[in-house]
Design a protein around this motif. Structure first.
Motif, PDB file in Angstrom:
ATOM      1  N   THR A   3       0.804  -1.212   0.000  1.00  0.00           N
ATOM      2  CA  THR A   3       0.000   0.000   0.000  1.00  0.00           C
ATOM      3  C   THR A   3       0.843   1.271   0.000  1.00  0.00           C
ATOM      4  OG1 THR A   3      -0.116  -0.056   2.414  1.00  0.00           O
ATOM      5  CG2 THR A   3      -1.911  -1.113   1.196  1.00  0.00           C
ATOM      6  N   LEU A   4       2.123   1.156   0.354  1.00  0.00           N
ATOM      7  CA  LEU A   4       2.997   2.327   0.397  1.00  0.00           C
ATOM      8  C   LEU A   4       3.608   2.589  -0.971  1.00  0.00           C
ATOM      9  CD1 LEU A   4       4.999   1.794   3.716  1.00  0.00           C
ATOM     10  CD2 LEU A   4       3.207   3.464   3.279  1.00  0.00           C
ATOM     11  N   PRO A   5       3.548   3.836  -1.451  1.00  0.00           N
ATOM     12  CA  PRO A   5       4.261   4.154  -2.688  1.00  0.00           C
ATOM     13  C   PRO A   5       5.758   4.174  -2.415  1.00  0.00           C
ATOM     14  CG  PRO A   5       3.186   6.103  -1.804  1.00  0.00           C
ATOM     15  CD  PRO A   5       2.795   4.953  -0.928  1.00  0.00           C
ATOM     16  N   LEU A   6       6.524   3.490  -3.256  1.00  0.00           N
ATOM     17  CA  LEU A   6       7.962   3.330  -3.022  1.00  0.00           C
ATOM     18  C   LEU A   6       8.784   3.881  -4.171  1.00  0.00           C
ATOM     19  CD1 LEU A   6       8.016  -0.389  -1.818  1.00  0.00           C
ATOM     20  CD2 LEU A   6       8.038   1.641  -0.398  1.00  0.00           C
ATOM     21  N   LEU A   7       9.929   4.451  -3.818  1.00  0.00           N
ATOM     22  CA  LEU A   7      10.944   4.845  -4.783  1.00  0.00           C
ATOM     23  C   LEU A   7      12.189   4.023  -4.478  1.00  0.00           C
ATOM     24  CD1 LEU A   7      10.653   8.742  -4.541  1.00  0.00           C
ATOM     25  CD2 LEU A   7       9.574   7.252  -6.226  1.00  0.00           C
ATOM     26  N   HIS A   8      12.725   3.321  -5.469  1.00  0.00           N
ATOM     27  CA  HIS A   8      13.944   2.530  -5.306  1.00  0.00           C
ATOM     28  C   HIS A   8      15.051   3.154  -6.148  1.00  0.00           C
ATOM     29  CE1 HIS A   8      12.232  -0.925  -3.176  1.00  0.00           C
ATOM     30  NE2 HIS A   8      11.165  -0.740  -3.923  1.00  0.00           N
ATOM     31  N   THR A   9      16.199   3.390  -5.531  1.00  0.00           N
ATOM     32  CA  THR A   9      17.356   3.913  -6.249  1.00  0.00           C
ATOM     33  C   THR A   9      18.611   3.242  -5.715  1.00  0.00           C
ATOM     34  OG1 THR A   9      17.742   5.727  -4.678  1.00  0.00           O
ATOM     35  CG2 THR A   9      16.300   6.195  -6.565  1.00  0.00           C
ATOM     36  N   PRO A  10      19.718   3.385  -6.447  1.00  0.00           N
ATOM     37  CA  PRO A  10      21.002   2.950  -5.872  1.00  0.00           C
ATOM     38  C   PRO A  10      21.311   3.804  -4.637  1.00  0.00           C
ATOM     39  CG  PRO A  10      21.216   3.404  -8.221  1.00  0.00           C
ATOM     40  CD  PRO A  10      19.864   3.865  -7.816  1.00  0.00           C
ATOM     41  N   SER A  11      22.361   3.473  -3.948  1.00  0.00           N
ATOM     42  CA  SER A  11      22.745   4.236  -2.760  1.00  0.00           C
ATOM     43  C   SER A  11      22.927   5.704  -3.112  1.00  0.00           C
ATOM     44  CB  SER A  11      24.034   3.672  -2.169  1.00  0.00           C
ATOM     45  OG  SER A  11      25.098   3.904  -3.064  1.00  0.00           O
ATOM     46  N   LEU A  12      22.830   6.553  -2.110  1.00  0.00           N
ATOM     47  CA  LEU A  12      22.950   7.992  -2.346  1.00  0.00           C
ATOM     48  C   LEU A  12      24.291   8.356  -2.961  1.00  0.00           C
ATOM     49  CD1 LEU A  12      21.276   9.284   0.923  1.00  0.00           C
ATOM     50  CD2 LEU A  12      20.305   9.263  -1.382  1.00  0.00           C
ATOM     51  N   ALA A  13      25.355   7.693  -2.512  1.00  0.00           N
ATOM     52  CA  ALA A  13      26.687   7.970  -3.058  1.00  0.00           C
ATOM     53  C   ALA A  13      26.721   7.681  -4.553  1.00  0.00           C
ATOM     54  CB  ALA A  13      27.733   7.144  -2.319  1.00  0.00           C
ATOM     55  N   ASN A  14      26.081   6.601  -4.986  1.00  0.00           N
ATOM     56  CA  ASN A  14      26.032   6.263  -6.408  1.00  0.00           C
ATOM     57  C   ASN A  14      25.064   7.156  -7.170  1.00  0.00           C
ATOM     58  OD1 ASN A  14      27.860   4.201  -6.043  1.00  0.00           O
ATOM     59  ND2 ASN A  14      26.294   2.629  -5.813  1.00  0.00           N
ATOM     60  N   LEU A  15      23.986   7.546  -6.520  1.00  0.00           N
ATOM     61  CA  LEU A  15      22.978   8.372  -7.170  1.00  0.00           C
ATOM     62  C   LEU A  15      23.549   9.728  -7.572  1.00  0.00           C
ATOM     63  CD1 LEU A  15      19.981   8.470  -7.987  1.00  0.00           C
ATOM     64  CD2 LEU A  15      19.505   9.468  -5.753  1.00  0.00           C
ATOM     65  N   TYR A  16      24.421  10.295  -6.759  1.00  0.00           N
ATOM     66  CA  TYR A  16      25.035  11.587  -7.069  1.00  0.00           C
ATOM     67  C   TYR A  16      25.821  11.530  -8.383  1.00  0.00           C
ATOM     68  CZ  TYR A  16      24.033  13.290  -2.338  1.00  0.00           C
ATOM     69  OH  TYR A  16      23.409  13.681  -1.191  1.00  0.00           O
ATOM     70  N   GLN A  17      26.420  10.385  -8.677  1.00  0.00           N
ATOM     71  CA  GLN A  17      27.318  10.254  -9.832  1.00  0.00           C
ATOM     72  C   GLN A  17      26.669   9.647 -11.077  1.00  0.00           C
ATOM     73  OE1 GLN A  17      30.299  11.610  -9.434  1.00  0.00           O
ATOM     74  NE2 GLN A  17      29.791  12.030  -7.306  1.00  0.00           N
ATOM     75  N   ASP A  18      25.599   8.877 -10.902  1.00  0.00           N
ATOM     76  CA  ASP A  18      25.026   8.081 -11.986  1.00  0.00           C
ATOM     77  C   ASP A  18      23.829   8.783 -12.630  1.00  0.00           C
ATOM     78  OD1 ASP A  18      24.112   6.121 -13.690  1.00  0.00           O
ATOM     79  OD2 ASP A  18      23.963   4.557 -12.155  1.00  0.00           O
ATOM     80  N   VAL A  19      24.005   9.226 -13.868  1.00  0.00           N
ATOM     81  CA  VAL A  19      22.951   9.942 -14.584  1.00  0.00           C
ATOM     82  C   VAL A  19      21.755   9.037 -14.840  1.00  0.00           C
ATOM     83  CG1 VAL A  19      22.419  11.149 -16.744  1.00  0.00           C
ATOM     84  CG2 VAL A  19      24.618  11.497 -15.634  1.00  0.00           C
ATOM     85  N   GLN A  20      22.001   7.780 -15.178  1.00  0.00           N
ATOM     86  CA  GLN A  20      20.905   6.834 -15.435  1.00  0.00           C
ATOM     87  C   GLN A  20      20.079   6.593 -14.179  1.00  0.00           C
ATOM     88  OE1 GLN A  20      20.450   7.006 -18.476  1.00  0.00           O
ATOM     89  NE2 GLN A  20      20.653   4.904 -19.200  1.00  0.00           N
ATOM     90  N   ALA A  21      20.737   6.521 -13.033  1.00  0.00           N
ATOM     91  CA  ALA A  21      20.020   6.320 -11.773  1.00  0.00           C
ATOM     92  C   ALA A  21      19.142   7.533 -11.468  1.00  0.00           C
ATOM     93  CB  ALA A  21      20.998   6.072 -10.633  1.00  0.00           C
ATOM     94  N   LYS A  22      19.655   8.720 -11.730  1.00  0.00           N
ATOM     95  CA  LYS A  22      18.855   9.935 -11.529  1.00  0.00           C
ATOM     96  C   LYS A  22      17.646   9.935 -12.459  1.00  0.00           C
ATOM     97  CE  LYS A  22      22.682  12.895 -10.131  1.00  0.00           C
ATOM     98  NZ  LYS A  22      23.521  14.037 -10.519  1.00  0.00           N
ATOM     99  N   ARG A  23      17.868   9.545 -13.697  1.00  0.00           N
ATOM    100  CA  ARG A  23      16.768   9.478 -14.656  1.00  0.00           C
ATOM    101  C   ARG A  23      15.712   8.476 -14.172  1.00  0.00           C
ATOM    102  NH1 ARG A  23      19.429   8.769 -19.585  1.00  0.00           N
ATOM    103  NH2 ARG A  23      19.562  11.026 -19.680  1.00  0.00           N
ATOM    104  N   GLY A  24      16.156   7.352 -13.637  1.00  0.00           N
ATOM    105  CA  GLY A  24      15.225   6.365 -13.102  1.00  0.00           C
ATOM    106  C   GLY A  24      14.432   6.904 -11.920  1.00  0.00           C
TER     107      GLY A  24
END
Length: 135
Positions: free
Chosen positions: A98-119
């Motif tokens: 029932t909870l809306p979820l957002l899944h991403t790589p770790s924050l350290a990876n998210l800062y560097q990964d353009v594809q992860a940000k797009r996701g």
């Protein structure tokens, strides 16, 4: 080592250390503020004032005051009535459907990964109805 510890060791009695002593004190659930609109579940250090978070909060139409962070080991303690958006950066966890979820790589990876940000932006767009309904 205290005298008591030495005596117990001499008698061969193993002493146990509680990993979660707060559970014995009756703190079985995490107290999520009613004003929370985004729950970030991570064990990483989070700087909610950085540019990436500012952009995400602006997109979600929230402020850093509307965000609450907890550690992954507290997931089982989330109250059942929680309905805010949950973000799991680099965490694999089972949360209620029932909870809306957002899944991403770790924050350290998210800062560097353009594809992860797009996701992440794609997921935010997909959960737009849940986010605006919670406003």
């Amino acid at each position: 080592m205290t005298r008591r510890d030495r005596m117990l060791a001499q008698m061969g009695i193993t002493q146990w250390t509680l990993r979660q002593p707060q559970r014995l004190k009756g703190e079985l659930s995490v107290q999520i503020p009613a004003s929370a609109r985004l729950l970030i579940i991570t064990d990483e250090q989070t700087d909610l004032t950085c540019d990436l978070f500012s952009d995400i909060f602006r997109c979600l139409n929230i402020t850093a005051d509307d965000v609450y962070c907890i550690a992954p080991e507290n997931i089982q303690s989330i109250p059942a009535q929680t309905s805010c958006l949950c973000w799991l950066p680099g965490v694999d966890a089972d949360l209620p459907d029932t909870l809306p979820l957002l899944h991403t790589p770790s924050l350290a990876n998210l800062y560097q990964d353009v594809q992860a940000k797009r996701g992440l932006w794609t997921q935010i767009y997909q959960h737009d109805q849940n986010i605006t309904a919670a406003s």
